[in-house]
Write an enzyme that holds these catalytic residues in place. Structure first.
Site, short mmCIF file in Angstrom:
data_model
loop_
_atom_site.label_atom_id
_atom_site.label_comp_id
_atom_site.label_asym_id
_atom_site.label_seq_id
_atom_site.Cartn_x
_atom_site.Cartn_y
_atom_site.Cartn_z
N LYS A 6 1.38 -1.18 0.03
CA LYS A 6 0.15 0.03 0.40
C LYS A 6 0.82 1.13 0.05
CE LYS A 6 -3.10 2.61 3.20
NZ LYS A 6 -3.73 3.06 4.29
N TRP A 20 -9.29 -0.50 -0.48
CA TRP A 20 -10.58 0.20 0.08
C TRP A 20 -10.20 1.16 1.21
CZ3 TRP A 20 -9.12 -5.20 -0.25
CH2 TRP A 20 -10.12 -6.18 -1.16
N HIS A 21 -8.87 1.92 0.87
CA HIS A 21 -8.58 2.81 2.12
C HIS A 21 -9.22 4.73 1.52
CE1 HIS A 21 -6.03 -0.36 4.50
NE2 HIS A 21 -7.63 -0.40 4.56
N TYR A 22 -10.27 4.24 0.82
CA TYR A 22 -10.27 5.34 0.27
C TYR A 22 -10.52 6.94 1.10
CZ TYR A 22 -14.38 3.44 -0.28
OH TYR A 22 -15.86 2.95 0.25
#
Ligand code: FAD
Length: 675
Positions: free
Chosen positions: A503, A606-608
């Protein structure tokens, strides 16, 4: 260890070995099998299997367990609370080798080991269903109602915020989704990917595809993203807390409040331990052991999954709510915030929400006599909050690039447990599990016969859009369908292994949200502009290089084929660009191709976040700038993703701001708010 390594790496014995093992095991009687398999377990982790008098009795989960008709590895894991059956039973080569009469060793998860910060709630207690008398269906909502605080979105931030505010005020929490309890796609780690692959209107995950072409998901359930996520729990760094201007003492108290309820120390299976040791060998040091703190180096973090794989969520925090001061309506979709114009500014004074039959309800803010206190608070997530405000201050999504590492030996399921925090802005983690991509046997399907259903391809399946080998724009529904077809034909042993993923910190690249329609249930158009900023792609390339060092490390050797056979297994097994895994780039020294690899294989972690960030849309007290009585409290306020993973800080922020708002409310009356 060296001998064992040589053994697993010499060639590609999986097909022949599997056939041998199956016939070998079938040919033996139960008792002989028990002895042979327990001797064959081998390795440092071998434990003596004790055959008790009642060993083959019908007691549910004895240490020695005889597989019954209709059982699968997953159903046994679920029933017995043992997520590591594969690793503890080397005679079981993969989930499909489980058949009636087979004897396996079961080690049910013990009650939770007290963590350095979490509590020690026992496993049995976790079974209880919470008695949330204050949770009701929106169709039962009155046409008009009044509350001190109206919170829109019962998600990761909304639940702790509602629980906290209800300690001293009347609170309404409106959530468009349903309850997370009783849905195995939410509650069991084995079904992590199934929730994402479920695209039905009642799914807890609402799928969306960004304009960049990356398939993504947003929560639609009480508990929000904490009901869908991979469970990894880790705090923000001290620097992040200071930069946000938060009160450190209150931040720590708020983290602890969350951790006492929903955070666990994970049982770390062998694959994750190899990842940890590989990261240390690859230079991601020091070894920080188990900690919830964000520190450079390699660590084991917390998780919201109990050891036996049962998920706890932000919805569990509602247990802390005052039961008579909180009202929660489910399936209540807020379509509008109501504003009144005052001379200089707008004031939010209520919301309109709709139940599934289309009936509209209004909830109004009840203010103090002086007009103070009482607010509408948006906690509808990174997409929902700007959507309701109809304005956006720039969203961002951390790119994720992953490498699938096929394993010659079975690998137990594990979601994220270990993280390498590098000094060059890349976080390295892993997820493993031999059921990736393997159709699950479903005995309730097709009249009780032994049929396969193809609903699940596990993590990173084409059904969730994680087609790493296809450039984002080509990930069309048709490509996903073709990929699913190809995967169905593959030998399941091709899926043994795990993903090591990277990430990118920050990120520096930002995008925007645009409304497509005024329907609050429809997804807005989102563009994340992955890797637009060159610093992001540099960080990604260095992260991939670090992953290469981990895969080549001595510690990880048990879980890798040698180079030639890895290439062969992929040529034979995949043979298609649609296979949703990534090959290691061939030339580690060629940084240009690594950058291209990053761009082509970008996925979401999915860490928007962002959309209503502090300084742009809200002030440092999370009040919407230029509006009275309206705040936004959730991941949409973050400029950067906190720590390596955001959920800890999202839940903390719900509690933290709840306490601060209560303090503000009562300050004038000289009352104290206890932390
Ligand atoms: C698949 C996946 C894996 C992840 N893995 C991890 C991980 O391992 N660790 C980690 O820390 N983080 C992880 N995350 C990220 C983390 O879960 C999110 O950052 C976090 O949940 C966001 O919280 P939030 O409160 O901002 O939004 P949410 O939790 O999404 O809450 C928003 C809520 O608002 C509701 N809502 C929206 N619009 C309306 C409306 N108009 N009316 C009523 N209700 C509305 C939604 O239904 C939702 O419940 C993951 C996320 C996903 C999706």
């Amino acid at each position: 260890m060296a001998r064992q390594r040589h053994h697993v790496k010499s060639g590609m014995p999986w097909l022949a070995a599997a056939a041998d093992a199956a016939s070998w095991c079938l040919a033996l009687s139960v008792v002989t099998l028990l002895l042979v398999c327990s001797v064959g377990a081998g390795g440092a982790e071998q434990q003596r299997v004790v055959v008790r008098g009642a060993a083959l009795s019908a007691r549910p989960c004895e240490e020695i367990y005889v597989v019954a008709e209709g059982e699968t590895l997953h159903s046994i894991s679920d029933k017995c609370g043992d997520p590591f059956i594969l690793e503890q039973n080397p005679h079981v080569h993969d989930p499909d080798d489980v058949f009636p009469g087979l004897v396996i060793k079961i080690t049910p998860s013990k009650p939770r080991v007290p963590s350095s910060r979490g509590n020690a709630e026992g496993g049995g207690q976790q079974q209880q269903r919470y008695n949330f008398r204050f949770v009701r269906h929106a169709r039962d909502a009155p046409p008009v109602s009044y509350y001190n605080y109206i919170i829109v979105g019962g998600g990761t931030a909304g639940c702790p915020l509602a629980a906290t505010l209800s300690e001293q005020s009347r609170v309404l929490l409106l959530e468009r989704g349903g309850l997370p309890y009783g849905n195995r796609n939410v509650s069991s780690s084995y079904h992590f990917a199934d929730a994402l692959a479920d695209t039905s209107p009642s799914s807890p995950a609402q799928r969306f595809v960004s304009e960049d072409g990356v398939v993504n998901a947003r929560a639609r359930v009480l508990g929000g993203g904490s009901c869908l996520n991979a469970g990894f729990y880790t705090r923000a760094s001290g620097g992040y807390v200071r930069a946000a201007g938060w009160d450190e003492r209150l931040v720590n108290a708020s983290y602890r409040w969350v951790e006492r309820e929903v955070v666990f120390r994970p049982g770390v299976p062998r694959w994750q331990r190899a990842l940890r040791d590989g990261l240390l060998e690859a230079g991601v040091t020091p070894d920080n052991g188990f900690t919830l703190d964000h520190l450079p180096g390699t660590k084991i973090g917390g998780t919201i999954f109990e050891r036996r794989g049962r998920r706890h969520t932000a919805a569990d925090l509602l247990r802390k709510a005052h039961p008579r001061r909180l009202t929660v309506f489910l399936h209540a979709t807020v379509s509008r915030v109501l504003f009144r114009r005052r001379t200089r500014s707008k004031v939010a004074y209520g919301v309109v929400f709709t139940d599934p039959s289309g009936a509209q309800h209004r909830a109004y803010v009840r203010r103090n006599r002086g007009g103070g206190g009482g607010e509408v608070i948006l906690a509808a997530g990174t997409l929902g909050s700007p959507q309701l405000l109809m304005l956006s201050g720039g969203v961002a999504d951390n790119p994720m690039n992953s490498v699938f590492v096929p394993s010659p030996v079975p690998v137990a399921l594990s979601l994220v447990q270990v993280v390498g925090v590098t000094r060059f802005g890349s976080f390295i983690k892993g997820v493993s599990g031999s059921q990736f991509g393997i159709p699950i046997h479903d005995h309730s399907f097709g009249g009780g016969g032994r049929h396969r259903h193809h609903a699940s391809f596990g993590m990173f399946s084409p059904m969730t859009g994680q087609l790493g080998t296809l450039p984002p724009k080509q990930r069309t529904p048709e490509a996903m369908r073709r990929a699913a077809e190809v995967m169905r034909r593959l030998d399941r042993r091709a899926f043994r292994g795990g993903f090591i993923l990277e990430k990118t910190l920050g990120p520096m690249s930002t995008g925007h949200v645009e409304l497509r329609s005024t329907d609050p249930a429809a997804n807005p158009a989102v563009t994340f502009n992955y890797f637009r900023d060159p610093r992001d792609v540099e960080r990604c390339a260095r992260g991939i290089q670090a992953i290469q060092r981990v895969v080549a490390s001595r510690s990880f050797a048990r879980f890798t084929y040698n180079r030639t056979s890895t290439a062969t297994i992929f040529r034979r097994a995949a043979g298609t660009p649609f296979f949703p895994v990534n090959l290691m780039p061939r030339h580690p020294g060629d940084t240009r191709s690594l950058q291209q690899y990053c761009r082509d294989t970008v996925m979401t972690i999915w860490h928007y976040h962002g959309g209503c960030h502090v300084g742009g849309v809200v002030d440092k007290d999370y009040r919407v700038i230029g509006v009275r009585g309206l705040r936004v409290i959730n991941s949409s306020t973050f400029n950067y993703s906190p720590g390596t993973n955001p959920q800890a800080t999202v839940m903390m922020l719900g509690r933290y701001m709840g306490l601060r708002i209560l303090k503000e409310r009562w300050a004038s009356k000289g009352k104290d708010v206890k932390h």
